[in-house]
Design a protein around this motif. Sequence first.
Motif, PDB file in Angstrom:
ATOM      1  N   GLY A  13       0.864  -1.184   0.000  1.00 40.56           N
ATOM      2  CA  GLY A  13       0.000   0.000   0.000  1.00 40.56           C
ATOM      3  C   GLY A  13       0.896   1.227   0.000  1.00 40.56           C
ATOM      4  O   GLY A  13       2.108   1.142  -0.254  1.00 40.56           O
ATOM      5  N   GLY A  16       3.962   0.915   2.557  1.00 40.94           N
ATOM      6  CA  GLY A  16       5.013  -0.013   2.160  1.00 40.94           C
ATOM      7  C   GLY A  16       5.787   0.485   0.950  1.00 40.94           C
ATOM      8  O   GLY A  16       7.022   0.440   0.909  1.00 40.94           O
ATOM      9  N   LEU A  37      -2.321  -7.913  -5.080  1.00 43.63           N
ATOM     10  CA  LEU A  37      -1.639  -7.034  -6.027  1.00 43.63           C
ATOM     11  C   LEU A  37      -1.335  -5.734  -5.292  1.00 43.63           C
ATOM     12  O   LEU A  37      -1.970  -5.421  -4.274  1.00 43.63           O
ATOM     13  CB  LEU A  37      -2.536  -6.757  -7.234  1.00 43.63           C
ATOM     14  CG  LEU A  37      -2.668  -7.905  -8.231  1.00 43.63           C
ATOM     15  CD1 LEU A  37      -3.787  -7.618  -9.228  1.00 43.63           C
ATOM     16  CD2 LEU A  37      -1.355  -8.157  -8.985  1.00 43.63           C
ATOM     17  N   ALA A  42      -6.426  -0.486   1.677  1.00 42.72           N
ATOM     18  CA  ALA A  42      -7.168   0.756   1.920  1.00 42.72           C
ATOM     19  C   ALA A  42      -6.747   1.889   0.984  1.00 42.72           C
ATOM     20  O   ALA A  42      -7.554   2.763   0.655  1.00 42.72           O
ATOM     21  CB  ALA A  42      -6.964   1.196   3.367  1.00 42.72           C
ATOM     22  N   ILE A  49      -8.432  11.937  -0.763  1.00 43.09           N
ATOM     23  CA  ILE A  49      -8.160  13.330  -0.389  1.00 43.09           C
ATOM     24  C   ILE A  49      -6.818  13.399   0.329  1.00 43.09           C
ATOM     25  O   ILE A  49      -6.584  12.661   1.285  1.00 43.09           O
ATOM     26  CB  ILE A  49      -9.263  13.898   0.535  1.00 43.09           C
ATOM     27  CG1 ILE A  49     -10.621  13.820  -0.157  1.00 43.09           C
ATOM     28  CG2 ILE A  49      -8.951  15.333   0.939  1.00 43.09           C
ATOM     29  CD1 ILE A  49     -11.796  14.154   0.750  1.00 43.09           C
ATOM     30  N   VAL A 167       2.712 -12.942   3.562  1.00 40.39           N
ATOM     31  CA  VAL A 167       3.634 -13.195   4.667  1.00 40.39           C
ATOM     32  C   VAL A 167       2.802 -13.711   5.835  1.00 40.39           C
ATOM     33  O   VAL A 167       1.835 -13.061   6.239  1.00 40.39           O
ATOM     34  CB  VAL A 167       4.372 -11.888   5.061  1.00 40.39           C
ATOM     35  CG1 VAL A 167       5.098 -12.054   6.390  1.00 40.39           C
ATOM     36  CG2 VAL A 167       5.338 -11.486   3.959  1.00 40.39           C
ATOM     37  N   CYS A 195       4.255  -3.222   7.034  1.00 44.85           N
ATOM     38  CA  CYS A 195       3.451  -2.089   6.526  1.00 44.85           C
ATOM     39  C   CYS A 195       2.196  -2.635   5.868  1.00 44.85           C
ATOM     40  O   CYS A 195       1.803  -2.162   4.806  1.00 44.85           O
ATOM     41  CB  CYS A 195       4.222  -1.311   5.465  1.00 44.85           C
ATOM     42  SG  CYS A 195       5.841  -0.705   5.926  1.00 44.85           S
ATOM     43  N   ASN A 196       1.580  -3.656   6.447  1.00 40.07           N
ATOM     44  CA  ASN A 196       0.516  -4.314   5.690  1.00 40.07           C
ATOM     45  C   ASN A 196      -0.890  -4.003   6.176  1.00 40.07           C
ATOM     46  O   ASN A 196      -1.767  -4.861   6.159  1.00 40.07           O
ATOM     47  CB  ASN A 196       0.768  -5.820   5.568  1.00 40.07           C
ATOM     48  CG  ASN A 196       0.847  -6.521   6.899  1.00 40.07           C
ATOM     49  OD1 ASN A 196       1.336  -5.932   7.851  1.00 40.07           O
ATOM     50  ND2 ASN A 196       0.376  -7.734   6.978  1.00 40.07           N
ATOM     51  N   CYS A 303     -13.345  -1.448   4.075  1.00 43.57           N
ATOM     52  CA  CYS A 303     -12.289  -0.503   3.809  1.00 43.57           C
ATOM     53  C   CYS A 303     -11.782  -0.122   5.181  1.00 43.57           C
ATOM     54  O   CYS A 303     -12.449   0.557   5.940  1.00 43.57           O
ATOM     55  CB  CYS A 303     -12.851   0.701   3.081  1.00 43.57           C
ATOM     56  SG  CYS A 303     -11.585   1.817   2.542  1.00 43.57           S
ATOM     57  N   LYS A 305      -8.528   0.297   8.197  1.00 46.56           N
ATOM     58  CA  LYS A 305      -7.115   0.536   8.468  1.00 46.56           C
ATOM     59  C   LYS A 305      -6.817   0.163   9.909  1.00 46.56           C
ATOM     60  O   LYS A 305      -7.712   0.125  10.752  1.00 46.56           O
ATOM     61  CB  LYS A 305      -6.744   1.978   8.181  1.00 46.56           C
ATOM     62  CG  LYS A 305      -7.520   2.970   8.974  1.00 46.56           C
ATOM     63  CD  LYS A 305      -7.141   4.364   8.565  1.00 46.56           C
ATOM     64  CE  LYS A 305      -8.014   5.348   9.306  1.00 46.56           C
ATOM     65  NZ  LYS A 305      -7.718   6.714   9.025  1.00 46.56           N
ATOM     66  N   THR A 345      -1.363  11.130   3.425  1.00 52.33           N
ATOM     67  CA  THR A 345      -0.468  12.265   3.667  1.00 52.33           C
ATOM     68  C   THR A 345       0.612  11.887   4.684  1.00 52.33           C
ATOM     69  O   THR A 345       1.790  12.185   4.512  1.00 52.33           O
ATOM     70  CB  THR A 345      -1.269  13.442   4.273  1.00 52.33           C
ATOM     71  OG1 THR A 345      -2.605  13.366   3.837  1.00 52.33           O
ATOM     72  CG2 THR A 345      -0.653  14.762   3.965  1.00 52.33           C
TER      73      THR A 345
HETATM   74  C1  LIG Z   1     -13.109   4.683   4.414  1.00 52.25           C
HETATM   75  C2  LIG Z   1     -11.736   5.269   4.437  1.00 52.25           C
HETATM   76  C3  LIG Z   1     -11.516   6.508   3.846  1.00 52.25           C
HETATM   77  C4  LIG Z   1     -10.245   7.066   3.890  1.00 52.25           C
HETATM   78  N1  LIG Z   1     -10.060   8.262   3.262  1.00 52.25           N
HETATM   79  C5  LIG Z   1      -8.814   8.775   3.215  1.00 52.25           C
HETATM   80  C6  LIG Z   1      -8.571   9.952   2.497  1.00 52.25           C
HETATM   81  O1  LIG Z   1      -9.443  10.539   1.867  1.00 52.25           O
HETATM   82  N2  LIG Z   1      -7.293  10.448   2.506  1.00 52.25           N
HETATM   83  C7  LIG Z   1      -6.275   9.809   3.159  1.00 52.25           C
HETATM   84  O2  LIG Z   1      -5.150  10.299   3.118  1.00 52.25           O
HETATM   85  N3  LIG Z   1      -6.483   8.664   3.809  1.00 52.25           N
HETATM   86  C8  LIG Z   1      -7.717   8.127   3.854  1.00 52.25           C
HETATM   87  N4  LIG Z   1      -7.911   6.974   4.519  1.00 52.25           N
HETATM   88  C9  LIG Z   1      -6.784   6.329   5.207  1.00 52.25           C
HETATM   89  C10 LIG Z   1      -5.807   5.706   4.219  1.00 52.25           C
HETATM   90  O3  LIG Z   1      -6.512   4.986   3.232  1.00 52.25           O
HETATM   91  C11 LIG Z   1      -4.866   4.775   4.970  1.00 52.25           C
HETATM   92  O4  LIG Z   1      -4.253   5.455   6.054  1.00 52.25           O
HETATM   93  C12 LIG Z   1      -3.730   4.277   4.076  1.00 52.25           C
HETATM   94  O5  LIG Z   1      -4.193   3.945   2.795  1.00 52.25           O
HETATM   95  C13 LIG Z   1      -3.109   3.050   4.710  1.00 52.25           C
HETATM   96  O6  LIG Z   1      -2.061   2.611   3.877  1.00 52.25           O
HETATM   97  P1  LIG Z   1      -1.280   1.292   4.198  1.00 52.25           P
HETATM   98  O7  LIG Z   1      -0.205   1.153   3.205  1.00 52.25           O
HETATM   99  O8  LIG Z   1      -0.914   1.265   5.639  1.00 52.25           O
HETATM  100  O9  LIG Z   1      -2.352   0.107   4.053  1.00 52.25           O
HETATM  101  P2  LIG Z   1      -3.017  -0.544   2.758  1.00 52.25           P
HETATM  102  O10 LIG Z   1      -3.212   0.413   1.666  1.00 52.25           O
HETATM  103  O11 LIG Z   1      -4.206  -1.276   3.265  1.00 52.25           O
HETATM  104  O12 LIG Z   1      -1.914  -1.573   2.264  1.00 52.25           O
HETATM  105  C14 LIG Z   1      -1.620  -2.767   2.947  1.00 52.25           C
HETATM  106  C15 LIG Z   1      -1.209  -3.815   1.912  1.00 52.25           C
HETATM  107  O13 LIG Z   1      -0.714  -4.960   2.607  1.00 52.25           O
HETATM  108  C16 LIG Z   1      -1.188  -6.127   1.956  1.00 52.25           C
HETATM  109  N5  LIG Z   1      -1.168  -7.216   2.927  1.00 52.25           N
HETATM  110  C17 LIG Z   1      -2.024  -7.406   3.972  1.00 52.25           C
HETATM  111  N6  LIG Z   1      -1.647  -8.500   4.654  1.00 52.25           N
HETATM  112  C18 LIG Z   1      -0.553  -9.007   4.056  1.00 52.25           C
HETATM  113  C19 LIG Z   1       0.317 -10.107   4.311  1.00 52.25           C
HETATM  114  N7  LIG Z   1       0.100 -10.922   5.353  1.00 52.25           N
HETATM  115  N8  LIG Z   1       1.364 -10.330   3.495  1.00 52.25           N
HETATM  116  C20 LIG Z   1       1.607  -9.493   2.444  1.00 52.25           C
HETATM  117  N9  LIG Z   1       0.827  -8.433   2.149  1.00 52.25           N
HETATM  118  C21 LIG Z   1      -0.229  -8.183   2.946  1.00 52.25           C
HETATM  119  C22 LIG Z   1      -2.588  -5.742   1.482  1.00 52.25           C
HETATM  120  O14 LIG Z   1      -3.009  -6.585   0.404  1.00 52.25           O
HETATM  121  C23 LIG Z   1      -2.384  -4.290   1.066  1.00 52.25           C
HETATM  122  O15 LIG Z   1      -2.046  -4.169  -0.302  1.00 52.25           O
HETATM  123  C24 LIG Z   1      -9.165   6.380   4.511  1.00 52.25           C
HETATM  124  C25 LIG Z   1      -9.376   5.128   5.088  1.00 52.25           C
HETATM  125  C26 LIG Z   1     -10.635   4.578   5.075  1.00 52.25           C
HETATM  126  C27 LIG Z   1     -10.807   3.233   5.701  1.00 52.25           C
END
Ligand SMILES: Cc1cc2nc3c(=O)[nH]c(=O)nc-3n(C[C@H](O)[C@H](O)[C@H](O)COP(=O)(O)OP(=O)(O)OC[C@H]3O[C@@H](n4cnc5c(N)ncnc54)[C@H](O)[C@@H]3O)c2cc1C
Length: 396
Positions: A13, A16, A37, A42, A49, A167, A195-196, A303, A305, A345
């Motif tokens: 995501g 990561g 993929l 999320a 935004i 993982v 970072c998952n 959806c 986090k 952000t």
């Molecule tokens: C409804 C909603 C609206 C939001 N709106 C906004 C917004 O407008 N603006 C904003 O900035 N933020 C917003 N956020 C927050 C934002 O989406 C998250 O903070 C951010 O996308 C999190 O990123 P991430 O990389 O931590 O997680 P993710 O994007 O969830 O990435 C995690 C990745 O890890 C993978 N994964 C999971 N488990 C494993 C495993 N065991 N092994 C390997 N891979 C794995 C998943 O497939 C995924 O691709 C919103 C969140 C929600 C829920």
Amino acid sequence: MADRYDFIVVGGGVAGLMTAARLSEQDTAVALIEGNLLGSGATTRNHGIVHSGALYARWHPEVMASCMQAQGAYGASFPKCISDIEMCWYMGKPETMRQYGTLWDKYGIDHGEVNTWQVRELLTVPDSIALQTTATRELLVDTHSLITDLAARCLANGVDLIVGTRVSRIVVADHVVRGVETATGLVQAANVMVCNGIGTLDVLERSKSMIAEELRSRLEIMMAFPGELPCSIIGLEFGWPALAPSAAGGVVLASRYGARQRFVRGPARWPVPATETTELTRELTEWLRPGLVDCTSGVAWVCSKTEHARGTGDQWGTEPNYAVINHYDREGITGLWTVLPGKMTLALHASRVVVAAVTGTEQPLALPTEHGGRPSDVFDLVDAAPWTAHQEVSPR
Ligand SMILES: Cc1cc2nc3c(=O)[nH]c(=O)nc-3n(C[C@H](O)[C@H](O)[C@H](O)COP(=O)(O)OP(=O)(O)OC[C@H]3O[C@@H](n4cnc5c(N)ncnc54)[C@H](O)[C@@H]3O)c2cc1C
């Protein structure tokens, strides 16, 4: 795949990929391992935004400075992924809006009142509700392009992007990280960055890390509806909806900001049962002018986090800030880090902090604007057009 890496990043995501992109600027061997993929969590299921911080003025003012700082750096780092710099309407009761106005002035966020007729053109706000609307400027990012851009940078700089490989746990021996366990065996590394997203809790529990107890994954009902909106509209009262036009076009994303949310575990996404979306659909039907959005054919996904806990039990509050956890400080494990951004952000800050700590090199907030990566090289690795696919990905 190499025999051994300096760094393994778990999860593709925004957190990561930004972490891997920064690490790839150093002379190190980096692998990013993604269960599905890239971008299937999320990051590509949110409103898109890139918040200025205006949203947090009342409840989380500590997050505002980080957001404001990172918003500028986002524009500089990913100019091609910014789909719009648009007015965002924040609406609430007049008293609430007065409070926000005072705080926005205090923190230097430009804002201006929106004429009532502009609001009424879009919304059929019940007469019983006194409403005021204020506009601020926000960046809208195309999250699919963002993931593609980051993946292309990583690949061009030699990161092994391993997709479709889950993982299951972090392998630790004698309090030192040895690598990660996957279905195809152990992948060795001196450092692992977890970072998952929603999968973090699961991986840390299986790894018997005490940090797992401090994490919560919460579900925010997010729905996609066919329709158009001229700008994002965010309700600032508890339980009022938040709406944003999707970068995909012809799709409006809706969620209930700050409303009742339940804690979830398990797969990164699955369709949400209709019973759980009734309230949001009813609110939209009530609030939006007929014809603007087709509220009858929405699609909802989990959806969610994962966030760092700030209390226990009922005291637990959501934490929109970012957390970078060094497991050495907390449980004596060398080479293990967990990264949780509260927002896209804030992922800029989180990745800067973790990479500066593990490499001992100062990191600028922004990533280089120019890079040698080509989107076409990562096309097959990135989850495509998520909100238009509208199909079940993983069963509950
Ligand atoms: C409804 C909603 C609206 C939001 N709106 C906004 C917004 O407008 N603006 C904003 O900035 N933020 C917003 N956020 C927050 C934002 O989406 C998250 O903070 C951010 O996308 C999190 O990123 P991430 O990389 O931590 O997680 P993710 O994007 O969830 O990435 C995690 C990745 O890890 C993978 N994964 C999971 N488990 C494993 C495993 N065991 N092994 C390997 N891979 C794995 C998943 O497939 C995924 O691709 C919103 C969140 C929600 C829920």
